[in-house]
Write an enzyme that holds these catalytic residues in place. Structure first.
Site, PDB file in Angstrom:
ATOM      1  N   SER A 113       0.745  -1.015  -0.146  1.00 47.48           N
ATOM      2  CA  SER A 113       0.057   0.073   0.138  1.00 47.48           C
ATOM      3  C   SER A 113       0.813   1.320  -0.035  1.00 47.48           C
ATOM      4  O   SER A 113       1.671   1.555  -0.698  1.00 47.48           O
ATOM      5  CB  SER A 113      -0.825   0.262   1.210  1.00 47.48           C
ATOM      6  N   LYS A 133       3.916   1.806  -2.382  1.00 41.99           N
ATOM      7  CA  LYS A 133       4.278   3.128  -3.314  1.00 41.99           C
ATOM      8  C   LYS A 133       5.935   3.661  -2.858  1.00 41.99           C
ATOM      9  O   LYS A 133       6.604   3.665  -3.843  1.00 41.99           O
ATOM     10  CB  LYS A 133       3.432   4.504  -2.805  1.00 41.99           C
ATOM     11  N   TRP A 182     -10.012   0.622  -5.081  1.00 47.11           N
ATOM     12  CA  TRP A 182      -9.644   1.794  -4.640  1.00 47.11           C
ATOM     13  C   TRP A 182      -8.191   1.940  -5.265  1.00 47.11           C
ATOM     14  O   TRP A 182      -7.639   3.027  -5.674  1.00 47.11           O
ATOM     15  CB  TRP A 182      -9.616   2.022  -3.070  1.00 47.11           C
ATOM     16  N   HIS A 210      -7.791  -5.610   0.574  1.00 48.20           N
ATOM     17  CA  HIS A 210      -6.574  -5.036   0.731  1.00 48.20           C
ATOM     18  C   HIS A 210      -5.970  -5.420   1.992  1.00 48.20           C
ATOM     19  O   HIS A 210      -6.436  -5.142   3.166  1.00 48.20           O
ATOM     20  CB  HIS A 210      -7.124  -3.405   0.880  1.00 48.20           C
TER      21      HIS A 210
END
Ligand code: GCU
Length: 428
Positions: A259, A263, A352, A402
């Site tokens: 997540s 990144k 998302w 997620h």
């Protein structure tokens, strides 16, 4: 007069420390499609490996620093390591576990506490995964010696009270990192709490972050080091240590993150070529998903900037209304990892994070992989859930939500088994 000049230099930074000057965001032309990673900012086409390596790669790094993540701290810090404790019989004798304090500015900044587990049964130095965790090292193991972070921590994690980790959280997130499984597959794992570098609060900067000089030098241009860049820099400081540890294979370092930390993992690999392979798990907007998209169920540049203003530099906020003005998209960040193996992994219910968009990002990074003779993505359509596309640019999507699980790690390990092939040490 001399004093004025000195002051001016302090304010502006010396030419050596200044990033390239690029136009204000509103002056940039809109581009509806992914910008071509093989076209320079001035329109010149990149046709050779050399041009990529010496011209376009450095230019793209500067563009990402300037318009999105803020400047990578360039302080030449010597990382001093000190083993705090060691257990040679961890996991029933299968591994050696140690916690290492990595002092970046002894006396001035707190250390990174790196948890390292290395398989005992191995032929030569072990390949190693490195990444940051959200919950503190103590939550990943039962060992009572492993330290509990003292910084602010996410209130949702087990045992966190008044935003501080407590003893109650010890061992509660073992399945998220599944350390024993990696050990059994012959991999070492190194991890630390992201708050050691900068606890993830909107308004308060702590950890090592307040000391990163470049923030003060370059901040005026809207490109002050933002939190994701500071975290990525922190990963590189852990790599500084890993390459010096004789139990580890410096040429087989894989970065992994979930997540917001996915990144970070991608950015770390893009900027640090010592990292041999990267896995960015469910990273989404600002990481592996395109900034150019308009699906209302997907996180947008505007939403991420509003909800997490500290993750990106001020210049990035100027693209809230029109991300098509960005002179790059995340395909260009993925391309910075070329020719090294790169896996994006996803979950079906994690819309998302835009799994479809991430697939397109990989495709649009391919020209650079091809130019460097590294192959690309062996799929034109998204695979069905559960099937790993394990080409040099890899893609995976599984059913579910997620999260990072033991089964996700099986996929990471399979991808690493295929690509992190042992090579003879240089000079042989
Ligand atoms: C939020 C955020 C995402 C981020 C995620 C996470 O959902 O919008 O961008 O990746 O948190 O880090 O868990």
């Amino acid at each position: 007069m001399r004093r004025t000049l000195v002051l001016l230099l302090l304010v502006l930074g010396t030419p050596m420390t200044r990033a390239a000057d690029f136009p204000a965001p509103e002056k940039l032309p809109s581009q509806a499609d992914f910008p071509d990673p093989l076209v320079m900012f001035d329109g010149t086409k990149v046709t050779t490996k050399e041009q990529w390596q010496t011209k376009r790669r450095p230019e793209l790094k500067k563009l990402f620093e300037h318009y999105m993540y803020g400047v990578s701290p360039r302080d030449a810090l010597k990382v001093e390591s000190m083993v705090l404790h060691e257990d040679k019989k961890a996991f029933g004798g299968k591994a050696t576990l140690k916690e290492i304090a990595l002092a970046l500015r002894p006396g001035e900044a707190p250390p990174i506490h790196l948890l390292l587990v290395v398989p005992n049964e191995r032929k030569g130095p072990a390949p190693v995964f490195v990444g940051m965790n959200f919950c503190g090292n103590h939550a990943l193991v039962d060992d009572p010696k492993v330290l509990i972070p003292t910084w602010w921590m996410y209130p949702s994690h087990a045992g966190v009270k008044d935003s501080r980790a407590t003893e109650e959280g010890r061992g509660k997130e073992k399945d998220v990192w599944a350390l024993e499984q990696s050990i059994e597959r012959g991999y070492a794992v190194a991890t630390f709490y992201n708050g050691d570098i900068d606890p993830d609060q909107k308004k308060k900067r702590e950890g090592v972050r307040p000391l990163l000089e470049v923030t003060r030098v370059d901040g005026a241009q809207g490109r002050a080091t933002a939190t994701i860049m500071a975290w990525a820099w922190g990963i590189s400081r852990a790599v500084d240590y890993l390459v010096s540890d004789k139990d580890l294979d410096a040429r087989r370092i894989a970065v992994v993150g979930h997540s917001r930390l996915g990144k970070t993992a991608l950015l770390a690999a893009a900027f640090d070529e010592r990292i041999a392979l990267a896995i960015s798990h469910q990273a989404g907007c600002g990481g592996t998903a395109p900034s150019r998209q308009n699906d209302p169920n997907v996180e947008s540049v505007e939403k991420i900037n509003k909800n997490f203003p500290h993750w990106f530099c001020d210049n990035f906020k100027k693209f809230n209304d029109d991300p098509s003005k960005l002179p790059f998209d995340q395909n260009c960040l993925a391309a910075l990892v070329a020719p090294r193996p790169l896996l994006f992994s996803n979950a079906v219910k994690d819309q998302w994070a835009n799994p479809q968009g991430q697939f397109e990002v990989l495709k649009a990074a391919e020209p650079v992989y091809k130019l460097l003779g590294a192959g690309g993505l062996d799929a034109r359509e998204m695979p069905e859930p559960g099937r790993l596309i394990d080409s040099r640019l890899g893609y995976y999507i599984r059913p579910g939500i997620h999260s990072m699980t033991k089964d996700d790690w099986k996929v990471f390990l399979d991808f690493a088994d295929k690509h992190l092939v042992k090579t003879e040490p240089r000079g042989k």
